[in-house]
Design a protein around this motif. Structure first.
Motif, mmCIF file in Angstrom:
data_model
loop_
_atom_site.group_PDB
_atom_site.id
_atom_site.type_symbol
_atom_site.label_atom_id
_atom_site.label_comp_id
_atom_site.label_asym_id
_atom_site.label_seq_id
_atom_site.Cartn_x
_atom_site.Cartn_y
_atom_site.Cartn_z
ATOM 1 N N ALA A 97 -2.283 -123.905 57.542
ATOM 2 C CA ALA A 97 -2.118 -122.386 57.428
ATOM 3 C C ALA A 97 -1.757 -121.807 56.189
ATOM 4 O O ALA A 97 -2.316 -121.009 55.631
ATOM 5 N N SER A 109 -1.768 -116.169 56.961
ATOM 6 C CA SER A 109 -2.864 -116.826 57.757
ATOM 7 C C SER A 109 -2.135 -117.296 59.022
ATOM 8 O O SER A 109 -1.007 -117.680 59.007
ATOM 9 N N THR A 110 -2.894 -117.470 60.143
ATOM 10 C CA THR A 110 -2.640 -117.792 61.548
ATOM 11 C C THR A 110 -3.378 -119.243 61.787
ATOM 12 O O THR A 110 -4.786 -118.886 61.849
ATOM 13 N N VAL A 111 -2.966 -120.244 62.151
ATOM 14 C CA VAL A 111 -3.820 -121.356 62.411
ATOM 15 C C VAL A 111 -3.626 -121.800 64.019
ATOM 16 O O VAL A 111 -2.313 -122.179 64.210
ATOM 17 N N TYR A 112 -4.592 -121.907 64.803
ATOM 18 C CA TYR A 112 -4.608 -122.363 65.971
ATOM 19 C C TYR A 112 -5.265 -123.602 66.185
ATOM 20 O O TYR A 112 -6.393 -123.937 65.659
ATOM 21 N N LEU A 157 -7.436 -114.928 59.186
ATOM 22 C CA LEU A 157 -6.767 -114.595 57.637
ATOM 23 C C LEU A 157 -6.212 -112.912 57.875
ATOM 24 O O LEU A 157 -7.089 -112.298 58.331
ATOM 25 N N GLU B 25 -1.764 -125.456 69.429
ATOM 26 C CA GLU B 25 -0.573 -125.515 68.309
ATOM 27 C C GLU B 25 -0.931 -124.382 67.602
ATOM 28 O O GLU B 25 -2.125 -124.152 67.234
ATOM 29 N N LYS B 26 0.270 -123.724 67.297
ATOM 30 C CA LYS B 26 0.005 -122.482 66.337
ATOM 31 C C LYS B 26 0.693 -122.537 65.105
ATOM 32 O O LYS B 26 1.945 -122.977 65.224
ATOM 33 N N ALA B 27 0.487 -122.314 63.917
ATOM 34 C CA ALA B 27 1.372 -122.435 62.659
ATOM 35 C C ALA B 27 0.739 -120.997 62.052
ATOM 36 O O ALA B 27 -0.332 -120.490 62.010
ATOM 37 N N VAL B 28 1.972 -120.443 61.230
ATOM 38 C CA VAL B 28 1.732 -119.219 60.517
ATOM 39 C C VAL B 28 2.227 -119.372 59.329
ATOM 40 O O VAL B 28 3.478 -119.785 58.985
ATOM 41 N N ALA B 29 1.383 -118.930 58.354
ATOM 42 C CA ALA B 29 1.932 -118.809 56.891
ATOM 43 C C ALA B 29 2.253 -117.368 56.627
ATOM 44 O O ALA B 29 1.066 -116.582 56.397
#
Lengths: 243, 188
Positions: A97, A109-112, A157, B25-29
Motif C-alpha cells: 500500500a 492508497s488501499t490494497v486488498y 488510489l 487482507e486489507k492494508a491502507v496507506a
C-alpha cells in the motif's frame, strides 16, 4: 541454508547407516498417516519488498497432509509419498500500500490481497528407515507435482472513480521436491507418532494478468519465476503395518 | 486402521477445500501531513528567432490558506505577434530556502502528470506540448512547449497541472488538479 540442511541430513544418514550395521536386522514397518506443521519459506519468496519484483510476500504458514511409505520385505528401503497442502501468510501488505501510494504520488492508497500463497504437493520417492526398537528413523527424498498459487491484489488510489488497478491471482505447476528425516515412535502396536523436518523446493513459472494499467508506473508483475523453497517441520500420527 | 484411513481421506478433502478458499487482507496507506507545497509556477519563454529574447512570468502563492495571498504581479508575458517561442514550465516550492524544485519530481512522475493550457477568447496564441512521457504509447507532458502567436491581442492563458495516477490517457479530464493558475498574455 541448503548447505546446512544437506550437511545435517548427510550426517544423520551416515550415523544411522553405521549404527544399523551394529544392530540386529529387523523388518521396517510400513505406515500411513496424517501430518501437519509449520512451513517456513526462504529466499526471495519470503521477502515483502515492494521494490523487489522477485518478492513473494510469503510469511511463515502451515502444512497438512497425508503421508505413507511401503518398505520392501527384509529391506530398509521403501517407496512412499505425500499429498499435502501448504498455506503461507501474506507478508507486508502495508508495504504494498505504501509503495503504490508513493509510486503514484497520491494522498492514500488501499490494497486488498486476493487469495493466498499456497501449494498443493503430490510427491513420491524412496524412503530409507533405520528401525531401533520402538523408534524408527525415516529418511526420504520425494519428487513430483507442485501446484502453486500466487495471490492477486487490488489497489485503490485515493478515492478517484475507476482508479483501481488489479493484479490477478495466478496458479502454476512445476516439478518440486522435498527431502528430510523423521523420528517415528510406536506408542501401541500399529499406532505411532512422528516428528520430522524437510527442505522443500519448486520453481513454478507464473504468468500474471494485470487489469487497468494504462500508465507505466507503480509495481507491475507480469510473470514470477522464483524458487518456492524453505523448511517445514511436521508432527504426525500413523498406522503401522506388520508386527 | 479404518479410522486412520477415514481420517486421511477427510484430510485429503480438507486440503482441496483449503486450496479453494481465500480470505482478503486489507492494508491502507493513509495521508501523511506535511507534504511539500507547490507555491510557484513559472513560464520561461525564449523567442525561437532570437535566443537572447528570454522572459519569465511567475505566479506565486506562498499562503495557500489565504485566498488574497496570490501574487500575480509578475504573471505577465509580453510576446511579439506572429512569432514562435520555446517554453519551459517550472514548478517551485518557495516555502523552503532555497526553493524546492518540484519540476524535477513532476518529470520523474511524468507518466501520470499532464499540463493543460487554455486561452481566453480573443487571445491569438497556439500552445503545443513538445515533450513526451515513457508510457506506451508515449503521451504528451507539457513541461516543454511551443507557443505560436498570431496578430496582436490580449487575454488570459490558463495553466493546469493535472495529476492522473493510473488514469492518464492524453486528455485533460481524468484525475485531479495540482495547480490551476492564470497568466496575462499581451501580444503586441
Amino acid at each position: 541454508m541448503k548447505i546446512v540442511i544437506t550437511s545435517l541430513l548427510a550426517a544423520v544418514l551416515l550415523t544411522s547407516v553405521l549404527s544399523v550395521q551394529a544392530q540386529n536386522k529387523k523388518d521396517a514397518r510400513s505406515f500411513i498417516g496424517i501430518t501437519g506443521g509449520l512451513s517456513l519459506p526462504g529466499g526471495d519468496y519470503s521477502k515483502g519488498d515492494y521494490n523487489n519484483d522477485q518478492s513473494g510476500f510469503a510469511k511463515t504458514g502451515f502444512n497438512i497432509g497425508v503421508t505413507g511409505a511401503y518398505y520392501f520385505k527384509h529391506s530398509h528401503f521403501g517407496i512412499g509419498g505425500i499429498l499435502s497442502y501448504t498455506h503461507y501468510g501474506f507478508k507486508n501488505a502495508q508495504g504494498l500500500a505504501d509503495g503504490y501510494k508513493e509510486a503514484f504520488d497520491v494522498d492514500s492508497s488501499t490494497v486488498y490481497i486476493k487469495g493466498n500463497n499456497q501449494t498443493i504437493n503430490i510427491l513420491v520417492g524412496p524412503y530409507y528407515t533405520v528401525p531401533l526398537g520402538k523408534l524408527s528413523l525415516d529418511f526420504r527424498l520425494l519428487g513430483g507435482l507442485v501446484n502453486a498459487t500466487l495471490p492477486g491484489n487490488e489497489v485503490y488510489l485515493e478515492d478517484g472513480l475507476d482508479n483501481r488497478l488489479k493484479q490477478d491471482k495466478s496458479t502454476a505447476s512445476a516439478f518440486g521436491w522435498q527431502g528430510g528425516a523423521a523420528i517415528r515412535y510406536t506408542i501401541v502396536p500399529h499406532i505411532g507418532v512422528f516428528a520430522g523436518v524437510d527442505y522443500f523446493y519448486s520453481k513454478p513459472n507464473f504468468s500474471i494478468d494485470n487489469e487497468n494499467r494504462p500508465v507505466n508506473a507503480g509495481r507491475k508483475i507480469d510473470g514470477y519465476h522464483t524458487a518456492i523453497s524453505g523448511v517445514q517441520t511436521n508432527l504426525g500420527l500413523v498406522y503401522e503395518f506388520g508386527k | 486402521m479404518k479410522k486412520i484411513a477415514s481420517f486421511a481421506t477427510l484430510l485429503a478433502v480438507l486440503i482441496v477445500m483449503l486450496h479453494a478458499c481465500s480470505k482478503d487482507e486489507k492494508a491502507v496507506a493513509p495521508p501523511v501531513p506535511g507534504n511539500e507545497f507547490l507555491t510557484t509556477v513559472q513560464l520561461k519563454v525564449t523567442n525561437a528567432a532570437n535566443p537572447a529574447d528570454v522572459q519569465t512570468a511567475s505566479w506565486k502563492d506562498l499562503t495557500p490558506d489565504d485566498p488574497d495571498g496570490v501574487d500575480i504581479s509578475k504573471a505577465v508575458l509580453n510576446l511579439k505577434p506572429n512569432s514562435t517561442y520555446k517554453v519551459e514550465v517550472l514548478f517551485l516550492d518557495e516555502t523552503q530556502s532555497p526553493a524546492g524544485d518540484v519540476t524535477e519530481e513532476i518529470k520523474e512522475r511524468q507518466n501520470y502528470h499532464l499540463i493543460c493550457f487554455s486561452n481566453s477568447a480573443g487571445l491569438n496564441l497556439t500552445v503545443q506540448r513538445t515533450d513526451k512521457d515513457t508510457n506506451t504509447p508515449a503521451l504528451e507532458v507539457g513541461l516543454e512547449d511551443q507557443f505560436t502567436t498570431g496578430p496582436a491581442s490580449t487575454g488570459t492563458l490558463n495553466l493546469q497541472l493535472r495529476h492522473q495516477p493510473n488514469l492518464k490517457n492524453g486528455s485533460c479530464e481524468p484525475g485531479s488538479t495540482d495547480a490551476d493558475v492564470d497568466f496575462t498574455v499581451n501580444i503586441k
